[in-house]
Design a protein around this motif. Structure first.
Motif, PDB file in Angstrom:
ATOM      1  N   GLU A 829      52.114  40.326  43.798  1.00  0.00           N
ATOM      2  CA  GLU A 829      53.408  40.589  42.836  1.00  0.00           C
ATOM      3  C   GLU A 829      54.029  41.971  43.326  1.00  0.00           C
ATOM      4  OE1 GLU A 829      53.055  39.454  38.669  1.00  0.00           O
ATOM      5  OE2 GLU A 829      50.863  39.222  39.041  1.00  0.00           O
ATOM      6  N   GLN A 830      55.593  41.924  43.233  1.00  0.00           N
ATOM      7  CA  GLN A 830      56.216  43.030  43.278  1.00  0.00           C
ATOM      8  C   GLN A 830      57.330  42.963  42.080  1.00  0.00           C
ATOM      9  OE1 GLN A 830      57.630  43.530  47.124  1.00  0.00           O
ATOM     10  NE2 GLN A 830      55.993  44.500  48.020  1.00  0.00           N
ATOM     11  N   ASP A 831      57.364  43.892  41.303  1.00  0.00           N
ATOM     12  CA  ASP A 831      58.311  43.987  40.403  1.00  0.00           C
ATOM     13  C   ASP A 831      58.383  42.659  39.304  1.00  0.00           C
ATOM     14  OD1 ASP A 831      59.352  46.411  41.381  1.00  0.00           O
ATOM     15  OD2 ASP A 831      60.680  45.353  42.754  1.00  0.00           O
ATOM     16  N   GLY A 832      56.982  42.231  39.162  1.00  0.00           N
ATOM     17  CA  GLY A 832      56.795  41.024  38.401  1.00  0.00           C
ATOM     18  C   GLY A 832      57.075  39.698  39.122  1.00  0.00           C
ATOM     19  N   ASN A 833      57.568  39.643  40.247  1.00  0.00           N
ATOM     20  CA  ASN A 833      57.709  38.460  40.977  1.00  0.00           C
ATOM     21  C   ASN A 833      56.651  38.199  41.918  1.00  0.00           C
ATOM     22  OD1 ASN A 833      60.378  38.044  40.198  1.00  0.00           O
ATOM     23  ND2 ASN A 833      60.766  39.866  41.811  1.00  0.00           N
ATOM     24  N   VAL A 834      56.002  36.825  41.818  1.00  0.00           N
ATOM     25  CA  VAL A 834      54.853  36.681  42.511  1.00  0.00           C
ATOM     26  C   VAL A 834      55.385  36.260  44.044  1.00  0.00           C
ATOM     27  CG1 VAL A 834      53.022  34.939  42.865  1.00  0.00           C
ATOM     28  CG2 VAL A 834      53.596  35.548  40.470  1.00  0.00           C
ATOM     29  N   LEU A 835      55.003  37.062  45.005  1.00  0.00           N
ATOM     30  CA  LEU A 835      55.131  36.712  46.368  1.00  0.00           C
ATOM     31  C   LEU A 835      54.046  35.708  47.416  1.00  0.00           C
ATOM     32  CD1 LEU A 835      56.438  40.344  47.470  1.00  0.00           C
ATOM     33  CD2 LEU A 835      57.766  38.506  46.186  1.00  0.00           C
ATOM     34  N   HIS A 836      52.944  35.716  46.514  1.00  0.00           N
ATOM     35  CA  HIS A 836      52.030  35.224  47.528  1.00  0.00           C
ATOM     36  C   HIS A 836      50.958  34.769  46.461  1.00  0.00           C
ATOM     37  CE1 HIS A 836      49.745  34.362  51.094  1.00  0.00           C
ATOM     38  NE2 HIS A 836      48.588  34.422  50.478  1.00  0.00           N
ATOM     39  N   ASP A 837      50.458  33.512  46.546  1.00  0.00           N
ATOM     40  CA  ASP A 837      49.512  32.822  45.510  1.00  0.00           C
ATOM     41  C   ASP A 837      48.596  31.777  46.255  1.00  0.00           C
ATOM     42  OD1 ASP A 837      48.098  31.804  43.379  1.00  0.00           O
ATOM     43  OD2 ASP A 837      49.594  31.543  42.092  1.00  0.00           O
ATOM     44  N   GLU A 838      47.365  32.213  46.519  1.00  0.00           N
ATOM     45  CA  GLU A 838      46.444  31.439  47.486  1.00  0.00           C
ATOM     46  C   GLU A 838      45.045  31.214  46.807  1.00  0.00           C
ATOM     47  OE1 GLU A 838      44.738  31.840  52.073  1.00  0.00           O
ATOM     48  OE2 GLU A 838      46.480  32.981  51.383  1.00  0.00           O
ATOM     49  N   VAL A 839      44.477  30.018  47.006  1.00  0.00           N
ATOM     50  CA  VAL A 839      43.186  29.631  46.651  1.00  0.00           C
ATOM     51  C   VAL A 839      42.509  30.005  47.854  1.00  0.00           C
ATOM     52  CG1 VAL A 839      41.735  28.196  45.866  1.00  0.00           C
ATOM     53  CG2 VAL A 839      43.920  28.434  44.876  1.00  0.00           C
ATOM     54  N   VAL A 840      41.154  30.371  47.951  1.00  0.00           N
ATOM     55  CA  VAL A 840      40.114  30.724  48.878  1.00  0.00           C
ATOM     56  C   VAL A 840      38.903  29.948  48.343  1.00  0.00           C
ATOM     57  CG1 VAL A 840      38.972  32.610  50.389  1.00  0.00           C
ATOM     58  CG2 VAL A 840      41.236  32.918  49.633  1.00  0.00           C
ATOM     59  N   GLU A 841      38.305  29.138  49.541  1.00  0.00           N
ATOM     60  CA  GLU A 841      37.228  28.560  48.981  1.00  0.00           C
ATOM     61  C   GLU A 841      36.203  29.495  49.768  1.00  0.00           C
ATOM     62  OE1 GLU A 841      34.533  24.714  49.515  1.00  0.00           O
ATOM     63  OE2 GLU A 841      36.376  24.769  50.717  1.00  0.00           O
ATOM     64  N   ASP A 842      34.913  29.729  48.762  1.00  0.00           N
ATOM     65  CA  ASP A 842      33.933  30.651  49.682  1.00  0.00           C
ATOM     66  C   ASP A 842      32.793  31.049  48.556  1.00  0.00           C
ATOM     67  OD1 ASP A 842      32.840  32.617  51.444  1.00  0.00           O
ATOM     68  OD2 ASP A 842      33.607  34.311  49.951  1.00  0.00           O
ATOM     69  N   SER A 843      31.525  30.800  49.229  1.00  0.00           N
ATOM     70  CA  SER A 843      30.399  31.189  48.266  1.00  0.00           C
ATOM     71  C   SER A 843      29.869  32.625  48.594  1.00  0.00           C
ATOM     72  CB  SER A 843      29.235  30.083  48.465  1.00  0.00           C
ATOM     73  OG  SER A 843      28.155  30.498  47.857  1.00  0.00           O
ATOM     74  N   PRO A 844      30.027  33.759  48.234  1.00  0.00           N
ATOM     75  CA  PRO A 844      29.849  34.911  48.654  1.00  0.00           C
ATOM     76  C   PRO A 844      28.167  35.177  48.824  1.00  0.00           C
ATOM     77  CG  PRO A 844      31.475  34.992  47.085  1.00  0.00           C
ATOM     78  CD  PRO A 844      31.145  33.715  47.202  1.00  0.00           C
ATOM     79  N   LEU A 845      27.578  34.475  47.804  1.00  0.00           N
ATOM     80  CA  LEU A 845      26.180  34.688  47.939  1.00  0.00           C
ATOM     81  C   LEU A 845      25.695  34.020  49.080  1.00  0.00           C
ATOM     82  CD1 LEU A 845      23.460  35.407  46.577  1.00  0.00           C
ATOM     83  CD2 LEU A 845      23.438  33.412  45.172  1.00  0.00           C
ATOM     84  N   ARG A 846      25.995  32.652  49.553  1.00  0.00           N
ATOM     85  CA  ARG A 846      25.587  32.160  50.635  1.00  0.00           C
ATOM     86  C   ARG A 846      25.721  32.668  51.480  1.00  0.00           C
ATOM     87  NH1 ARG A 846      25.065  26.724  52.347  1.00  0.00           N
ATOM     88  NH2 ARG A 846      25.782  26.399  54.505  1.00  0.00           N
ATOM     89  N   ALA A 847      26.826  33.496  51.721  1.00  0.00           N
ATOM     90  CA  ALA A 847      27.525  34.220  52.932  1.00  0.00           C
ATOM     91  C   ALA A 847      26.485  35.552  53.133  1.00  0.00           C
ATOM     92  CB  ALA A 847      28.839  34.742  53.042  1.00  0.00           C
ATOM     93  N   ALA A 848      26.282  36.117  51.827  1.00  0.00           N
ATOM     94  CA  ALA A 848      25.184  37.248  51.827  1.00  0.00           C
ATOM     95  C   ALA A 848      23.906  37.121  52.304  1.00  0.00           C
ATOM     96  CB  ALA A 848      25.321  37.799  50.487  1.00  0.00           C
ATOM     97  N   ILE A 849      23.409  35.761  51.820  1.00  0.00           N
ATOM     98  CA  ILE A 849      22.027  35.554  52.226  1.00  0.00           C
ATOM     99  C   ILE A 849      22.112  35.267  53.821  1.00  0.00           C
ATOM    100  CG2 ILE A 849      20.356  33.573  52.395  1.00  0.00           C
ATOM    101  CD1 ILE A 849      20.870  33.647  49.202  1.00  0.00           C
ATOM    102  N   ARG A 850      23.074  34.473  54.262  1.00  0.00           N
ATOM    103  CA  ARG A 850      23.323  34.132  55.894  1.00  0.00           C
ATOM    104  C   ARG A 850      23.205  35.537  56.535  1.00  0.00           C
ATOM    105  NH1 ARG A 850      27.690  31.368  55.643  1.00  0.00           N
ATOM    106  NH2 ARG A 850      29.135  32.869  56.236  1.00  0.00           N
ATOM    107  N   ALA A 851      24.192  36.396  55.906  1.00  0.00           N
ATOM    108  CA  ALA A 851      24.044  37.632  56.820  1.00  0.00           C
ATOM    109  C   ALA A 851      22.829  38.426  56.842  1.00  0.00           C
ATOM    110  CB  ALA A 851      25.313  38.570  56.385  1.00  0.00           C
ATOM    111  N   ALA A 852      22.242  38.562  55.895  1.00  0.00           N
ATOM    112  CA  ALA A 852      20.862  39.110  55.720  1.00  0.00           C
ATOM    113  C   ALA A 852      20.009  38.363  56.440  1.00  0.00           C
ATOM    114  CB  ALA A 852      20.612  39.396  54.353  1.00  0.00           C
TER     115      ALA A 852
END
Length: 905
Positions: A829-852
């Motif tokens: 947002e800038q000055d109260g106006n939404v410039l970008h609105d995006e949904v991200v699909e992700d499982s951080p725990l899965r990614a963390a276990i994968r990386a570890a």
């Protein structure tokens, strides 16, 4: 199994083959012998004797190594265990125990072994991607009816990883003679699933086999009753056979709660049985199955047809396709591409128009077609009776019939007035002599030909469809209470479209230069690795599912948990009591027990192995144990240990950082707010999840620091961690049960000429406050996906006029709009106006276990353990304890609730 009998008065023998260790064979034989009052003696390394109390032989078992002719899986995987050939020499009086031993061996030898199951999971990466734990399935049981093929087994294993226990899944085969149906059945039973048969012929003609149908449905009734008796709802994933019996209708004596419908024939049965009073998700007519499923089905149909006709010329010859629907039209196109002259029969005008405009000669009936042409092959793709008695009388001599649905040519088998003789052709089908004198050959067993002695569609070919089915199942369970009764197709299409499945499908299989169908990096390294999960609470179950998904062979330890899984090797004691031979086999430890037990558990692990590989949940230890923890690691320099830090791998935070650079390039950050709240009042009331050492700091604060560090430079974050708590303004809620149940920290960080104001908020006893605005683009948003979320996790970063906000899973807006789990929202947002609105699909725990897992199983040096955040929350806790109001120095009775709000600084 090969059986070679001799005379009835002498010994007989059987030969069985498959992978098993001698020790496992002896142990299983001993259990069988005990049931019959016999004893087992190991006569030499390659044989055993089953004898009675008088020493008389009843069964002699001998074995030797055996080399398979070919791998028994689609992916050409060899089992971990050496296959052996077992000779059972059955002596007089040993018939009963021999039959018991044979039954046990059949099930044991035909199970898919860990290496095969690991490759099965790896061969379907899209299914694995979406097989992440989902609490919406916690209270559900599942009845799944489909063909017993490899991708069916993969789907059921995925359902278990999502959260449906094996004992609350009932798999039913449809009766097709698929190649490894016995292996699927044996594996399901061995892993704790229910497995049975509800044959399509019982559904299509219930009056002809009423007793068999009643017996099959009695087992289904018992499963439904058992599930409902313990408060579980029942989801059916089926082709309509169960709904056709009335389980989805208002007057049903027992009713299931939701249905996923997979086939067009099932939809026809549902329509014929009347309108259901429960929600039905229609996968059969979905965009997914039409565009990604049916092409693979058609390909498998044609491949199986050519395999069964190796001596027959196809190019240039006349073929009659009966039915020009979704499958028939694709088969017609594929046959024409191989050089056939394809004629089409269909009673529907629109289908005839489509076929004619595609260039095919068309007819309303098969009789009309055979008056005009003499086909060498008839392809059935109607799902109905494709040939009348008159049409059967018109069949030319030598014609081949290829059915792709059970009912296509069923009249030949059910009406004896139409045929004179029938001869079974092993492995091929049946040859009929008709009353007209013509001989016709029906390929297969009268059912779907692509499933006849075959596994049909490649696992990768059905990967997207099975993943989409799983996505739909999770959505249906989460929305069952708010979805109206009846059949829903558009809703299914929308759910799958917004899930990101189509992008994932393209990127995985079709994008130029991309070859990612095998298991994900890191997790692939665990295939066949023995992993031990210590602690089987919420975190332990998540770790177990992800590690099992990666192909690890699991052992579960938990002395306090009474409901340990039957599908894995489990022990109700601690690491220190683990048998040495079990501990020696463990290649990866996952420590998920309460924080107070971490250091003792790690000490016990190091007693078994001085160089273990260990995944450790946060916090690594208690504050007063940090020095002892560091000394222990110094004493074991070869130990490889990593602390799970899931938000270090969150894609939503990566996107937020990129967007901050895009919309505010060069503008310094001046304010960061991190808020993690979860109302744990119900848990605390019954004594669960209570941390009196750190209070609120022991729940989410380390995660909040992981989020914060993503938006500070390493030097600035180190300065922040080293800052004395007295320099911050702390607003704390002291709680008689929890030490501190809520905390807000205000800190100021000077970075060169800039100043960054930091605000961190967390509470574990107050309801979540929803701050997000309503999304402009509805997309994947839904109302009522789940009950009101009891937690909020969000971040705001201010840089000049720009504000970037990350709302981490679970996401709910103030007006009740929600995203599915493992979906996160990022706005600019800038000055109260939404410039970008995006949904991200992700499982951080899965990614963390994968990386570890990738780091632990690799050979590169590990980064030093970062205990700075743990030291920070320890310092905060000590400061807050010193500032605690006097009337809380002696804890009151646990039932007395009191809180005091205090400011420390």
């Amino acid at each position: 199994m090969d059986t070679v009998p001799t005379s009835a008065t002498r010994a007989t023998w059987d030969v069985l083959r498959g992978p098993i260790t001698p020790d496992a064979l002896v142990l299983g034989a001993a259990e069988v012998a005990e049931r019959h009052g016999l004893h087992v003696h190991r006569s030499d390394p390659d044989s055993l004797l089953m004898v009675d109390n008088g020493g008389a032989f009843r069964v002699v078992a001998r074995w030797r190594p055996y080399t398979q002719d070919r791998p028994d899986t689609l992916s050409h995987v060899l089992p971990d265990q050496q296959p052996v050939e077992i000779l059972l020499d059955v002596h007089p009086g040993g018939q009963d125990v021999a039959e018991d031993l044979r039954a046990w061996l059949r099930g044991r030898l035909r199970c898919y072994d860990p290496a095969e199951l690991a490759q099965l999971t790896a061969s379907m990466p899209l299914l694995a991607r979406y097989a992440v734990p989902d609490t919406h399935l916690d209270g559900w049981a599942v009845i799944f009816r489909d063909h017993y093929v490899e991708n069916t087994l993969a789907f059921l294993l995925a359902l278990q990883r999502v959260g449906v226990p094996a004992e609350w899944m009932y798999a039913l085969a449809k009766g097709d003679r698929t190649r490894n149906r016995d292996r699927v059945h044996a594996t399901l039973l061995a892993r704790g699933y229910h497995s049975g048969l509800l044959d399509n012929t019982l559904i299509n003609a219930p009056e002809s086999r009423a007793d068999d149908l009643a017996q099959a449905l009695a087992a289904v009734d018992a499963f439904i009753d058992a599930a409902h008796s313990v408060g579980r709802r029942v989801l059916v994933i089926d082709d309509g056979g169960l709904l056709a019996q009335g389980y989805g209708h208002a007057d049903a004596p027992r009713r299931v709660d939701a249905v996923l419908e997979l086939t067009v024939s099932g939809l026809k049965r549902i329509t014929a049985a009347g309108a259901p009073v429960i929600p039905v998700f229609n996968l059969a007519r979905s965009v997914l199955k039409t565009n990604l499923g049916y092409p693979e089905i058609a390909d498998s149909c044609l491949r199986r047809l050519r395999e069964l006709l190796p001596a027959v010329k196809v190019i240039g010859r006349t073929v009659l396709v009966l039915g020009y629907g979704t499958l028939g039209s694709r088969l017609a196109s594929a046959l024409r591409a191989q050089g056939c002259q394809v004629h089409v029969v269909d009673p529907e005008p629109l289908a005839l128009i489509a076929a004619a405009e595609a260039g095919h000669p068309t007819y309303r009936t098969a009789v009309d077609a055979m008056r005009a042409v003499r086909p060498f092959l008839l392809v059935g793709a109607t799902g109905e009776d494709a040939l009348t008695a008159e049409a059967i009388g018109s069949l030319p001599d030598g014609v081949v019939l290829a059915p792709y649905a059970t009912r296509d040519f069923a009249l030949l088998a059910t009406d004896p007035q139409l045929t004179e003789t029938v001869v079974e052709i092993p492995g091929i089908g049946r040859r009929y002599r008709l009353r007209s004198g013509a001989k016709v050959t029906v390929l297969g067993d009268g059912r779907s030909l692509n499933l006849f002695e075959s596994d049909a569609i490649p696992n990768q070919g059905y990967d997207a469809y099975r993943a989409g089915t799983l996505i739909a199942a999770k959505a249906l369970c989460s929305q069952a209470d708010v979805t109206p009764p009846g059949v829903h197709t558009e809703l299914v299409d929308d759910i799958i479209t917004t899930s990101g499945l189509y992008d994932a499908y393209y990127d995985t299989y079709l994008a130029a230069g991309v070859h990612t169908w095998t298991a994900e990096a890191g997790l692939a390294a665990l295939s066949g690795t023995a992993a031990c999960v210590v602690g089987y609470g919420a975190a332990g179950r998540l770790h177990a599912r992800l590690l099992a998904e990666a192909g690890a062979r699991l052992t579960i330890l938990d002395p306090k948990h009474q409901d340990l899984p039957q599908s894995y090797r489990s022990f109700r004691h601690g690491v220190e009591e683990l048998p040495a031979e079990v501990a020696a086999d463990i290649g990866l430890w996952s420590v998920c027990c309460p924080t107070a037990d971490h250091l003792p558990v790690l000490q016990s692990i190091l007693t078994h192995d001085s160089a273990p590989r260990v995944l450790l949940e946060k916090p690594a230890c208690q504050g007063h144990e940090i020095d002892a923890f560091v000394r222990l690691l110094d004493e074991h320099p070869n130990a490889r240990i990593m602390i799970i830090d899931q938000y270090r791998h969150a894609r939503a935070l990566d996107l937020a950082a990129d967007l901050l650079q895009e919309y505010a390039p060069g503008v310094p950050t001046h304010h960061i707010t991190v808020t993690f709240t979860k109302d744990r009042s119900d848990d605390i009331a019954v004594g669960r999840f209570i941390d009196r050492t750190y209070g609120v700091l022991g729940y989410e604060w380390l995660h909040m620091l992981a989020v914060l560090r993503r938006f500070l430079s390493p030097d600035d974050f180190a300065v922040y961690l080293a800052t004395r708590p007295q320099r911050a303004t702390l607003r704390a809620i002291y709680d008689s049960r929890l030490f501190v149940s809520g905390l807000t920290e205000h800190s100021t960080l000077h970075t060169g000429d800039a100043v960054i104001h930091l605000e961190l908020n967390s509470s574990i006893t107050t309801p979540a406050v929803v701050l997000d605005n309503v999304p402009d683009q509805i997309g994947g948003w839904r109302r009522g996906i789940r009950p009101a979320d009891d937690r909020q996790r969000y971040l705001t970063v201010h840089a000049g006029r720009t504000q970037v906000t990350v709302h981490l899973d679970p996401v709910t807006t103030a007006s009740g709009w929600q995203l599915n789990r493992n979906h996160h929202r990022v706005t600019v947002e800038q000055d109260g106006n939404v410039l970008h609105d995006e949904v991200v699909e992700d499982s951080p725990l899965r990614a963390a276990i994968r990386a570890a897992a990738d780091a632990l199983t690799g050979s590169q040096p590990l980064p030093p353990l970062d205990l700075g955040p743990l030291r920070r929350i320890t310092a905060l806790a000590e400061h807050l304890r010193a500032q605690r109001p006097e009337r809380h120095t002696v804890p009151p009775e646990p039932t007395a609730y009191d809180d005091t709000r205090a400011v420390a600084g």
